[in-house]
Design a protein around this motif. Sequence first.
Motif, PDB file in Angstrom:
ATOM      1  N   ASP A   4       0.850  -1.186   0.000  1.00 27.61           N
ATOM      2  CA  ASP A   4       0.000   0.000   0.000  1.00 27.61           C
ATOM      3  C   ASP A   4       0.886   1.236   0.000  1.00 27.61           C
ATOM      4  OD1 ASP A   4      -1.751   2.121   0.640  1.00 27.61           O
ATOM      5  OD2 ASP A   4      -3.100   0.775   1.715  1.00 27.61           O
ATOM      6  N   ARG A   5       1.101   1.799  -1.179  1.00 25.71           N
ATOM      7  CA  ARG A   5       1.992   2.962  -1.302  1.00 25.71           C
ATOM      8  C   ARG A   5       1.495   4.136  -0.466  1.00 25.71           C
ATOM      9  NH1 ARG A   5       3.230   6.037  -7.035  1.00 25.71           N
ATOM     10  NH2 ARG A   5       4.387   7.819  -6.173  1.00 25.71           N
ATOM     11  N   GLY A   6       0.182   4.368  -0.472  1.00 19.89           N
ATOM     12  CA  GLY A   6      -0.369   5.468   0.301  1.00 19.89           C
ATOM     13  C   GLY A   6      -0.137   5.287   1.784  1.00 19.89           C
ATOM     14  N   LEU A   7      -0.315   4.061   2.278  1.00 17.25           N
ATOM     15  CA  LEU A   7      -0.077   3.799   3.696  1.00 17.25           C
ATOM     16  C   LEU A   7       1.379   4.062   4.049  1.00 17.25           C
ATOM     17  CD1 LEU A   7      -0.936   2.792   6.458  1.00 17.25           C
ATOM     18  CD2 LEU A   7      -0.567   0.449   5.667  1.00 17.25           C
ATOM     19  N   ARG A   8       2.308   3.651   3.178  1.00 12.23           N
ATOM     20  CA  ARG A   8       3.721   3.903   3.454  1.00 12.23           C
ATOM     21  C   ARG A   8       3.975   5.397   3.568  1.00 12.23           C
ATOM     22  NH1 ARG A   8       4.529   0.298  -0.687  1.00 12.23           N
ATOM     23  NH2 ARG A   8       5.521   1.787  -2.074  1.00 12.23           N
ATOM     24  N   GLU A   9       3.428   6.160   2.633  1.00 15.23           N
ATOM     25  CA  GLU A   9       3.691   7.597   2.631  1.00 15.23           C
ATOM     26  C   GLU A   9       3.068   8.284   3.842  1.00 15.23           C
ATOM     27  OE1 GLU A   9       2.622   9.329  -1.104  1.00 15.23           O
ATOM     28  OE2 GLU A   9       3.919   7.990  -2.258  1.00 15.23           O
ATOM     29  N   VAL A  10       1.865   7.878   4.209  1.00 10.39           N
ATOM     30  CA  VAL A  10       1.208   8.505   5.359  1.00 10.39           C
ATOM     31  C   VAL A  10       1.853   8.062   6.665  1.00 10.39           C
ATOM     32  CG1 VAL A  10      -0.935   8.634   6.665  1.00 10.39           C
ATOM     33  CG2 VAL A  10      -0.984   8.895   4.205  1.00 10.39           C
ATOM     34  N   MET A  11       2.102   6.775   6.810  1.00  8.08           N
ATOM     35  CA  MET A  11       2.678   6.264   8.053  1.00  8.08           C
ATOM     36  C   MET A  11       4.106   6.758   8.256  1.00  8.08           C
ATOM     37  SD  MET A  11       0.537   4.372   9.744  1.00  8.08           S
ATOM     38  CE  MET A  11       1.539   3.293  10.756  1.00  8.08           C
ATOM     39  N   LEU A  12       4.811   7.018   7.172  1.00  9.05           N
ATOM     40  CA  LEU A  12       6.215   7.378   7.289  1.00  9.05           C
ATOM     41  C   LEU A  12       6.460   8.875   7.124  1.00  9.05           C
ATOM     42  CD1 LEU A  12       7.722   4.345   5.357  1.00  9.05           C
ATOM     43  CD2 LEU A  12       7.364   4.611   7.813  1.00  9.05           C
ATOM     44  N   GLY A  13       5.410   9.666   7.306  1.00  6.44           N
ATOM     45  CA  GLY A  13       5.677  11.079   7.478  1.00  6.44           C
ATOM     46  C   GLY A  13       5.081  12.061   6.503  1.00  6.44           C
ATOM     47  N   THR A  14       4.270  11.635   5.535  1.00  3.19           N
ATOM     48  CA  THR A  14       3.675  12.579   4.616  1.00  3.19           C
ATOM     49  C   THR A  14       2.584  13.379   5.315  1.00  3.19           C
ATOM     50  OG1 THR A  14       4.116  11.146   2.747  1.00  3.19           O
ATOM     51  CG2 THR A  14       2.420  12.797   2.437  1.00  3.19           C
ATOM     52  N   GLY A  15       2.538  14.677   5.096  1.00  2.00           N
ATOM     53  CA  GLY A  15       1.416  15.473   5.589  1.00  2.00           C
ATOM     54  C   GLY A  15       1.553  15.938   7.019  1.00  2.00           C
ATOM     55  N   PRO A  46      10.994   1.382  22.406  1.00  2.00           N
ATOM     56  CA  PRO A  46       9.758   1.486  21.611  1.00  2.00           C
ATOM     57  C   PRO A  46       9.933   2.209  20.284  1.00  2.00           C
ATOM     58  CG  PRO A  46       9.258   1.862  23.919  1.00  2.00           C
ATOM     59  CD  PRO A  46      10.759   1.765  23.823  1.00  2.00           C
ATOM     60  N   LEU A  47      10.759   3.266  20.249  1.00  2.00           N
ATOM     61  CA  LEU A  47      10.945   4.013  19.002  1.00  2.00           C
ATOM     62  C   LEU A  47      11.726   3.226  17.947  1.00  2.00           C
ATOM     63  CD1 LEU A  47      11.611   7.736  20.021  1.00  2.00           C
ATOM     64  CD2 LEU A  47       9.615   6.769  18.874  1.00  2.00           C
ATOM     65  N   ASP A  48      12.320   2.099  18.349  1.00  2.00           N
ATOM     66  CA  ASP A  48      13.002   1.280  17.359  1.00  2.00           C
ATOM     67  C   ASP A  48      12.007   0.682  16.356  1.00  2.00           C
ATOM     68  OD1 ASP A  48      15.560   1.662  18.421  1.00  2.00           O
ATOM     69  OD2 ASP A  48      15.312   0.017  19.844  1.00  2.00           O
ATOM     70  N   LEU A  49      10.775   0.427  16.789  1.00  2.00           N
ATOM     71  CA  LEU A  49       9.810  -0.232  15.900  1.00  2.00           C
ATOM     72  C   LEU A  49       9.415   0.645  14.706  1.00  2.00           C
ATOM     73  CD1 LEU A  49       7.521  -2.248  18.329  1.00  2.00           C
ATOM     74  CD2 LEU A  49       9.750  -2.819  17.374  1.00  2.00           C
ATOM     75  N   PRO A  50       9.015   1.916  14.902  1.00  2.00           N
ATOM     76  CA  PRO A  50       8.739   2.730  13.706  1.00  2.00           C
ATOM     77  C   PRO A  50       9.965   2.945  12.834  1.00  2.00           C
ATOM     78  CG  PRO A  50       8.606   4.065  15.715  1.00  2.00           C
ATOM     79  CD  PRO A  50       8.651   2.635  16.134  1.00  2.00           C
ATOM     80  N   MET A  51      11.164   2.940  13.434  1.00  2.00           N
ATOM     81  CA  MET A  51      12.375   3.047  12.625  1.00  2.00           C
ATOM     82  C   MET A  51      12.538   1.807  11.744  1.00  2.00           C
ATOM     83  SD  MET A  51      13.964   5.880  12.963  1.00  2.00           S
ATOM     84  CE  MET A  51      14.041   7.311  14.042  1.00  2.00           C
ATOM     85  N   ILE A  52      12.208   0.651  12.295  1.00  2.00           N
ATOM     86  CA  ILE A  52      12.270  -0.581  11.510  1.00  2.00           C
ATOM     87  C   ILE A  52      11.264  -0.526  10.365  1.00  2.00           C
ATOM     88  CG2 ILE A  52      11.724  -3.056  11.584  1.00  2.00           C
ATOM     89  CD1 ILE A  52      13.042  -3.091  14.371  1.00  2.00           C
ATOM     90  N   GLN A  53      10.048  -0.016  10.649  1.00  2.00           N
ATOM     91  CA  GLN A  53       9.055   0.141   9.586  1.00  2.00           C
ATOM     92  C   GLN A  53       9.570   1.071   8.487  1.00  2.00           C
ATOM     93  OE1 GLN A  53       5.163   1.197  11.232  1.00  2.00           O
ATOM     94  NE2 GLN A  53       5.661   0.048  13.065  1.00  2.00           N
ATOM     95  N   LEU A  54      10.257   2.129   8.903  1.00  2.00           N
ATOM     96  CA  LEU A  54      10.825   3.078   7.942  1.00  2.00           C
ATOM     97  C   LEU A  54      11.841   2.387   7.039  1.00  2.00           C
ATOM     98  CD1 LEU A  54      11.013   6.123   7.125  1.00  2.00           C
ATOM     99  CD2 LEU A  54      12.889   6.307   8.761  1.00  2.00           C
ATOM    100  N   MET A  55      12.714   1.591   7.642  1.00  2.00           N
ATOM    101  CA  MET A  55      13.739   0.889   6.864  1.00  2.00           C
ATOM    102  C   MET A  55      13.120  -0.137   5.919  1.00  2.00           C
ATOM    103  SD  MET A  55      16.913   0.341   9.547  1.00  2.00           S
ATOM    104  CE  MET A  55      15.957  -0.176  10.962  1.00  2.00           C
ATOM    105  N   VAL A  56      12.164  -0.903   6.440  1.00  2.00           N
ATOM    106  CA  VAL A  56      11.537  -1.942   5.624  1.00  2.00           C
ATOM    107  C   VAL A  56      10.733  -1.323   4.494  1.00  2.00           C
ATOM    108  CG1 VAL A  56       9.811  -3.780   5.673  1.00  2.00           C
ATOM    109  CG2 VAL A  56      11.532  -3.665   7.462  1.00  2.00           C
ATOM    110  N   GLY A  57      10.047  -0.199   4.762  1.00  2.00           N
ATOM    111  CA  GLY A  57       9.306   0.482   3.712  1.00  2.00           C
ATOM    112  C   GLY A  57      10.208   0.968   2.598  1.00  2.00           C
TER     113      GLY A  57
END
Length: 207
Positions: A107-118, A154-165
């Motif tokens: 889901d390209r939109g989810l990646r962009e929104v979850m990883l900082g768009t807007g 805890p902040l390691d998890l969104p960083m992992i999502q960022l890397m995987v995305g």
Amino acid sequence: MAEPAEPGRAPLRRDAELNRRRLMAAAREVFRDRGMAATLDDVARHAGLGVGTAYRHFANKEELVDAVFEDMIDRVEACAREAVADPDPWHGLAASLEKVCELQAHDRGLREVMLGTGKAAQRRALIDRRIKPLVDPLIDRAKEQGALRADVEPLDLPMIQLMVGAVTDQTGEPDLWRRYLRMLLDGMRTRPDGTEPLPPGPLSHPL
């Protein structure tokens, strides 16, 4: 007969509510395939509705993105609640992270929104309010279990999502992320022979 309204929104007639649902469904598909560069007009066309109908429900694209983002958070929260219910904290944590990364990968939109768009700050606050109270205790339980290394934060998890995305964005291969998530999860596990301490963690949320 009017449908029940969402909090803060006046009740809609049945046909208007159906149109709103069509717009939301179309937005998820359009943003999934084209990302946040898609317009409200694009969404209206995909839904088979007039542009005027779209603008009666959403004053601008940002309002529609907000609505879609809340729907995305519902899905992420469902993953987190499944993880909390798992009697094995490590398995629950790893499975939840994998499910969220899978949502991002397809889901390209989810990646962009979850990883900082807007609206990064507002969306981070919503994530913190709904997801953090579920995930943080799960991390503590996995540490107490002895499966998760003690210096994971805890902040390691969104960083992992960022890397995987980034794997999907850079390669265009929608399933390659699984290889690298497995490596990262392996690095998060406690090892009987011990591990070198991790360098300092992130200072702020990546959103």
